[in-house]
Enzyme design. Structure first.
Site, mmCIF file in Angstrom:
data_model
loop_
_atom_site.group_PDB
_atom_site.id
_atom_site.type_symbol
_atom_site.label_atom_id
_atom_site.label_comp_id
_atom_site.label_asym_id
_atom_site.label_seq_id
_atom_site.Cartn_x
_atom_site.Cartn_y
_atom_site.Cartn_z
ATOM 1 N N LYS A 142 0.826 -1.215 0.000
ATOM 2 C CA LYS A 142 0.000 0.000 0.000
ATOM 3 C C LYS A 142 0.860 1.266 0.000
ATOM 4 O O LYS A 142 0.619 2.178 -0.773
ATOM 5 C CB LYS A 142 -0.945 0.028 1.224
ATOM 6 C CG LYS A 142 -1.893 -1.164 1.305
ATOM 7 C CD LYS A 142 -2.863 -1.024 2.461
ATOM 8 C CE LYS A 142 -2.248 -1.068 3.839
ATOM 9 N NZ LYS A 142 -1.645 -2.358 4.225
ATOM 10 N N ARG A 177 -9.621 0.809 9.064
ATOM 11 C CA ARG A 177 -9.279 -0.575 9.406
ATOM 12 C C ARG A 177 -10.385 -1.270 10.184
ATOM 13 O O ARG A 177 -10.243 -2.449 10.526
ATOM 14 C CB ARG A 177 -8.005 -0.601 10.246
ATOM 15 C CG ARG A 177 -6.714 -0.851 9.435
ATOM 16 C CD ARG A 177 -5.566 -0.718 10.404
ATOM 17 N NE ARG A 177 -4.383 -1.464 10.105
ATOM 18 C CZ ARG A 177 -3.288 -0.947 9.521
ATOM 19 N NH1 ARG A 177 -3.279 0.281 9.087
ATOM 20 N NH2 ARG A 177 -2.206 -1.686 9.384
ATOM 21 N N ARG A 222 11.394 -6.558 4.876
ATOM 22 C CA ARG A 222 11.322 -5.122 5.180
ATOM 23 C C ARG A 222 11.899 -4.847 6.573
ATOM 24 O O ARG A 222 12.561 -3.844 6.793
ATOM 25 C CB ARG A 222 9.862 -4.660 5.095
ATOM 26 C CG ARG A 222 9.690 -3.167 5.231
ATOM 27 C CD ARG A 222 8.274 -2.737 4.872
ATOM 28 N NE ARG A 222 7.321 -2.990 5.931
ATOM 29 C CZ ARG A 222 6.015 -2.744 5.842
ATOM 30 N NH1 ARG A 222 5.495 -2.274 4.736
ATOM 31 N NH2 ARG A 222 5.203 -2.970 6.853
ATOM 32 N N ARG A 276 11.525 -0.901 11.485
ATOM 33 C CA ARG A 276 10.214 -1.058 12.128
ATOM 34 C C ARG A 276 10.233 -2.286 13.014
ATOM 35 O O ARG A 276 10.396 -3.399 12.532
ATOM 36 C CB ARG A 276 9.126 -1.216 11.056
ATOM 37 C CG ARG A 276 8.644 0.098 10.511
ATOM 38 C CD ARG A 276 7.522 -0.098 9.528
ATOM 39 N NE ARG A 276 6.333 -0.718 10.106
ATOM 40 C CZ ARG A 276 5.150 -0.722 9.513
ATOM 41 N NH1 ARG A 276 4.993 -0.144 8.347
ATOM 42 N NH2 ARG A 276 4.116 -1.312 10.088
ATOM 43 N N ARG A 331 -0.601 -9.380 13.212
ATOM 44 C CA ARG A 331 -1.132 -8.271 12.408
ATOM 45 C C ARG A 331 -1.964 -8.799 11.240
ATOM 46 O O ARG A 331 -2.997 -8.218 10.894
ATOM 47 C CB ARG A 331 0.014 -7.386 11.893
ATOM 48 C CG ARG A 331 0.584 -6.498 13.000
ATOM 49 C CD ARG A 331 1.984 -6.030 12.691
ATOM 50 N NE ARG A 331 2.091 -5.225 11.498
ATOM 51 C CZ ARG A 331 3.194 -5.138 10.739
ATOM 52 N NH1 ARG A 331 4.277 -5.847 11.062
ATOM 53 N NH2 ARG A 331 3.209 -4.372 9.701
HETATM 54 P P1 AMP Z 1 0.779 0.269 9.050
HETATM 55 O O1 AMP Z 1 1.964 1.150 8.853
HETATM 56 O O2 AMP Z 1 -0.420 0.710 8.264
HETATM 57 O O3 AMP Z 1 1.108 -1.186 8.847
HETATM 58 O O4 AMP Z 1 0.344 0.407 10.581
HETATM 59 C C1 AMP Z 1 1.204 0.032 11.631
HETATM 60 C C2 AMP Z 1 0.409 -0.103 12.912
HETATM 61 O O5 AMP Z 1 -0.184 1.160 13.238
HETATM 62 C C3 AMP Z 1 -0.752 -1.074 12.859
HETATM 63 O O6 AMP Z 1 -0.339 -2.415 13.117
HETATM 64 C C4 AMP Z 1 -1.660 -0.535 13.959
HETATM 65 O O7 AMP Z 1 -1.162 -0.884 15.239
HETATM 66 C C5 AMP Z 1 -1.479 0.971 13.804
HETATM 67 N N1 AMP Z 1 -2.479 1.539 12.875
HETATM 68 C C6 AMP Z 1 -2.234 2.087 11.662
HETATM 69 N N2 AMP Z 1 -3.387 2.491 11.083
HETATM 70 C C7 AMP Z 1 -4.385 2.182 11.950
HETATM 71 C C8 AMP Z 1 -5.791 2.309 11.925
HETATM 72 N N3 AMP Z 1 -6.438 2.841 10.879
HETATM 73 N N4 AMP Z 1 -6.488 1.870 13.013
HETATM 74 C C9 AMP Z 1 -5.872 1.353 14.070
HETATM 75 N N5 AMP Z 1 -4.552 1.163 14.153
HETATM 76 C C10 AMP Z 1 -3.800 1.576 13.106
#
Ligand code: AMP
Length: 194
Positions: free
Chosen positions: A14, A89, A128, A134, A146
């Site tokens: 994404k 989400r 990654r 990360r 996740r």
């Molecule tokens: P991402 O970079 O999108 O993979 O997000 C990393 C982490 O941030 C996720 O595993 C969640 O813990 C948190 N996170 C990101 N976006 C959301 C969202 N829309 N709702 C809740 N938690 C989020």
């Protein structure tokens, strides 16, 4: 406005695709994950709160995430459109997003979901994790958690937008440019009135 939700499990590509599409379509990229990480780095109150959830592979509570997203959208009053990456989400987040856009006289144009199988996701995320710094990409158990959270809590978002006839599935396996072109074709189809 062109308001796109770029959807898919962690590791689907994404972020990579959003950064290519914003240039092509002149859109503002909002990644909730990136905003949380910037807040963690800046040691803000929001960052401290989010960190415990992110490190455990869980979702940050809706109330916090929705408030943050709304303030981010309002920072861009002249945007020609948005790419929402990693948001919504949950169904509650989808409802809040729709309500906010309706108030602005806008709506979601399309939800593009990138399909990538579980084994490939785990492989990509571990890869990654070696370079991104990360912490949630370094531990295979957190990665699996996740993906499970995505399956259980996030896939209903797809059904929510399917009911509005706004869901388009995209094959997320292949070369980056190939996938960008699949996404672009889907976006161009939405822009052309039937
Ligand atoms: P991402 O970079 O999108 O993979 O997000 C990393 C982490 O941030 C996720 O595993 C969640 O813990 C948190 N996170 C990101 N976006 C959301 C969202 N829309 N709702 C809740 N938690 C989020």
């Amino acid at each position: 406005m062109l308001n796109i939700i770029l959807f898919g499990p962690p590791g689907a590509g994404k972020g990579t695709q959003a950064s290519l599409l914003i240039t092509k379509y002149n859109l503002v990229h909002i990644s909730t994950g990136d905003i949380f990480r910037a807040n963690i780095k800046g040691a803000t109150e929001l960052g401290t709160l989010a960190k415990s959830f992110i490190d455990a592979g869980q979702l940050v509570p809706d109330e916090v995430t929705i408030k943050m997203l709304e303030s981010e959208v309002k920072k861009n009053p002249n945007a020609e459109g948005f790419i929402f990456d990693g948001f919504p989400r949950t169904v509650a987040q989808s409802e809040a997003l729709d309500a906010m856009l309706t108030k602005m006289g806008e709506s979601i144009t399309v939800l593009l979901s990138l399909n990538v199988d579980r084994d490939e996701l785990i492989k990509r995320l571990l890869g990654r994790g070696e370079s991104s710094g990360r912490s949630d990409d370094k531990d295979e158990n957190i990665i699996k958690k996740r993906i499970d959270v995505y399956t259980n809590e996030t896939t209903p978002v797809m059904n929510y937008y399917s009911k509005q006839n706004k869901h388009v599935a995209i094959n997320g396996i292949g070369e980056v440019e190939e996938i960008t072109s699949r996404l672009s074709n889907a976006i161009d189809n939405c822009k052309t009135p039937l």
